[in-house]
Design an enzyme around this catalytic site. Structure first.
Site, PDB file in Angstrom:
ATOM      1  N   GLU A 172       0.790  -1.238   0.000  1.00  0.00           N
ATOM      2  CA  GLU A 172       0.000   0.000   0.000  1.00  0.00           C
ATOM      3  C   GLU A 172       0.820   1.286   0.000  1.00  0.00           C
ATOM      4  O   GLU A 172       0.855   2.010   0.991  1.00  0.00           O
ATOM      5  CB  GLU A 172      -0.936   0.018   1.212  1.00  0.00           C
ATOM      6  CG  GLU A 172      -1.930  -1.112   1.223  1.00  0.00           C
ATOM      7  CD  GLU A 172      -3.019  -0.934   2.286  1.00  0.00           C
ATOM      8  OE1 GLU A 172      -2.977   0.069   3.019  1.00  0.00           O
ATOM      9  OE2 GLU A 172      -3.906  -1.787   2.343  1.00  0.00           O
ATOM     10  N   GLU A 361      -5.436  -8.311   1.111  1.00  0.00           N
ATOM     11  CA  GLU A 361      -5.889  -7.999   2.476  1.00  0.00           C
ATOM     12  C   GLU A 361      -7.357  -7.616   2.436  1.00  0.00           C
ATOM     13  O   GLU A 361      -7.793  -6.894   1.529  1.00  0.00           O
ATOM     14  CB  GLU A 361      -5.151  -6.794   3.080  1.00  0.00           C
ATOM     15  CG  GLU A 361      -3.792  -7.082   3.629  1.00  0.00           C
ATOM     16  CD  GLU A 361      -3.154  -5.844   4.269  1.00  0.00           C
ATOM     17  OE1 GLU A 361      -3.875  -4.962   4.784  1.00  0.00           O
ATOM     18  OE2 GLU A 361      -1.905  -5.777   4.237  1.00  0.00           O
TER      19      GLU A 361
HETATM   20  C1  BGC Z   1      -2.252  -2.464   6.152  1.00  0.00           C
HETATM   21  C2  BGC Z   1      -2.131  -3.297   7.411  1.00  0.00           C
HETATM   22  C3  BGC Z   1      -3.112  -2.775   8.443  1.00  0.00           C
HETATM   23  C4  BGC Z   1      -4.517  -2.925   7.890  1.00  0.00           C
HETATM   24  C5  BGC Z   1      -5.620  -2.491   8.850  1.00  0.00           C
HETATM   25  C6  BGC Z   1      -3.659  -2.152   5.760  1.00  0.00           C
HETATM   26  O1  BGC Z   1      -3.706  -0.858   5.283  1.00  0.00           O
HETATM   27  O2  BGC Z   1      -1.551  -3.062   5.107  1.00  0.00           O
HETATM   28  O3  BGC Z   1      -0.816  -3.244   7.861  1.00  0.00           O
HETATM   29  O4  BGC Z   1      -2.993  -3.417   9.676  1.00  0.00           O
HETATM   30  O5  BGC Z   1      -4.622  -2.131   6.737  1.00  0.00           O
HETATM   31  O6  BGC Z   1      -5.499  -1.148   9.156  1.00  0.00           O
END
Ligand code: BGC
Length: 460
Positions: A172, A361
């Protein structure tokens, strides 16, 4: 625990990657062990009010020492893939120069353990934890950052490329440049438009140059990088809200992927880039910013609703809170909206030049409580069920989506939110490091149970 499953992993096909994602700074702890030097997060989190309750990346989840037990959990929950990142300051305590053998040995152990358990490792080269020594030289603003990053990527490729075939270059970039250099909420805590614009330019180059380095060093590598993305919804159909939403869309969704795809920086945004260009920025190196990635990793948590706000510098826009709009949201106030998840993936899939998409994610934080050994997190189960259902529909429409990684394995150091925001499928008591699988973890196990290729989850 009783879990019903009309939806199952098998519906996604035998070769689909189902994994959990974690990152080094959020999980490892052991911040000064075996030669590791400080990262920007070790230092930034010590500043008063930088993080909730003054929390820092220590002890995190002590994954550094407990990786075997934690990988066994990943396996036991039925996942077939594991995404983690490499701590730059563990591998290169001086930021550049000579590699630290203990750092290399540690990641070799993690990789070998993944392979022994039949988990496909997905390695993220950079997940926000720049060595502090490089920050002292300017960090992502320094013109040397690209040389430092290529060197780090080369060391990782040479050390791990014989066994790691799935690589993610950056995590990101929109988040670490905006939050770290413009808004100051994340390490290194800068608030400067010039610093932000330089960090963007350098991160755009890092993604293509890092990928080229892996391509050159790792035969048979599958290379991707990750982007945060959010559907941007204008608050009203008034021209000023539409324009504000388009500016936010550019900065959140477009500014990193378009140059990577060979489109250059986006210019059709009603004046925002012109404004940025006037700040003495030369958006050069167009051909160097391009790379033919094997796959693109999308990371989505929520949509945003955007309103014109003349008081906010640069974007002149601000989000309207989910709680004010009275829509369902997580404990961080993030709107829960699987339809918006679908919309933004569909939008990315329309770019020419994307061969394959993975959701690298997706997940949600809720106020969990541990009662007599159990965490009943029904809201998280609903979140996963609804987002996976949406993803399956996209796949059935014919979209080439090949993986989904839940964020995250266990409750960890959630950056500025400290240990308050719990995203895990496994509850962690950070004082004792005791792990307790939440109901959502058991839900995942049932979902993954019959996963094709004859793989069955290990009984817990
Ligand atoms: C990030 C993670 C973070 C998650 C929740 C993402 O933007 O890659 O490191 O914990 O969001 O905030």
């Amino acid at each position: 625990m009783p879990v019903e499953h009309p939806l199952s992993a098998q519906m996604f096909g035998d070769d689909f990657h189902f994994g959990v994602a974690i990152s080094a700074a959020q999980n490892e702890g052991a911040i000064l062990e075996d030669g590791r030097s400080h990262s920007v997060w070790d230092v930034f989190s010590r500043k008063k009010t930088a993080t909730r309750k003054g929390a820092g990346p220590y002890p995190a989840c002590d994954f550094y020492h407990r990786y075997k037990e934690d990988l066994l959990l990943v396996k036991a929950l039925g996942f077939n893939s594991f995404r983690f990142s490499i701590s730059w300051s563990r591998i290169l305590p001086d930021g550049s120069g000579k590699a630290n053998p203990a750092g290399i040995a540690y990641y070799n152990d993690v990789i070998n353990e993944c392979l022994r358990l039949g988990l496909t490792p997905f390695v993220t080269i950079y997940h926000w934890d720049l060595p502090q020594v490089l920050q002292q030289e300017g960090g992502w603003v320094s013109p040397l950052i690209n040389r430092w990053f290529r060197h780090f990527a080369r060391i990782c490729a040479k050390a791990f490329g014989d066994r790691v075939k799935n690589w993610l270059i950056l995590n990101e970039p929109a988040a670490f440049t905006t939050l770290g250099y413009l808004v100051g909420k994340h390490a290194p805590g800068k608030r400067s438009l010039d610093a932000y614009l330089k960090s963007v330019q350098h991160a755009v180059l890092a993604q293509s140059e890092g990928a080229a380095m892996i391509r050159a060093q790792v035969p048979g590598a599958r290379i991707g990088t990750t982007f945060s993305c959010s559907e941007v919804i204008p608050f009203s159909s008034r021209e000023e809200d539409l324009a504000a939403a388009s500016r936010v869309d550019l900065l959140m969704n477009r500014i990193f992927i378009e140059p990577l795809l060979g489109m250059g920086f986006p210019e059709d945004d009603r004046g925002l880039m012109e404004k940025m260009n006037r700040r003495n920025l030369t958006w050069k190196h167009a051909e160097k910013m391009q790379f033919g990635m094997d796959f693109i990793g999308l990371q989505n948590y929520f949509p945003v609703v955007i309103k014109h706000n003349p008081f906010i510098p640069l974007v002149q826009a601000s989000p309207v809170k989910a709680s004010d709009r009275k829509v369902p949201h997580t404990s961080l106030g993030w709107e829960i909206n699987p339809g918006a998840f679908k919309n933004i993936i569909r939008r990315f899939s329309q770019y020419d030049g994307i061969k394959e998409l993975m959701i690298t994610e997706n997940g949600a934080a809720f106020k969990d409580s541990l009662n007599r050994g159990r965490v009943q997190d029904d809201a998280r189960i609903a979140y996963y069920r609804d987002h996976l259902t949406a993803l399956l529909q996209l796949k059935q429409e014919g979209m080439n989506i090949t993986g989904y990684f839940a964020w995250t394995l266990m409750d960890n150091f959630e950056w500025a939110e400290g240990y308050e925001a719990r995203f895990g499928l496994v509850h962690v008591d950070h004082a004792t490091q005791v792990r307790t699988i939440k109901d959502s973890g058991y839900w995942w196990r049932a979902f993954l149970e019959y996963q094709g290729k004859g793989q069955h989850a290990v009984r817990i």
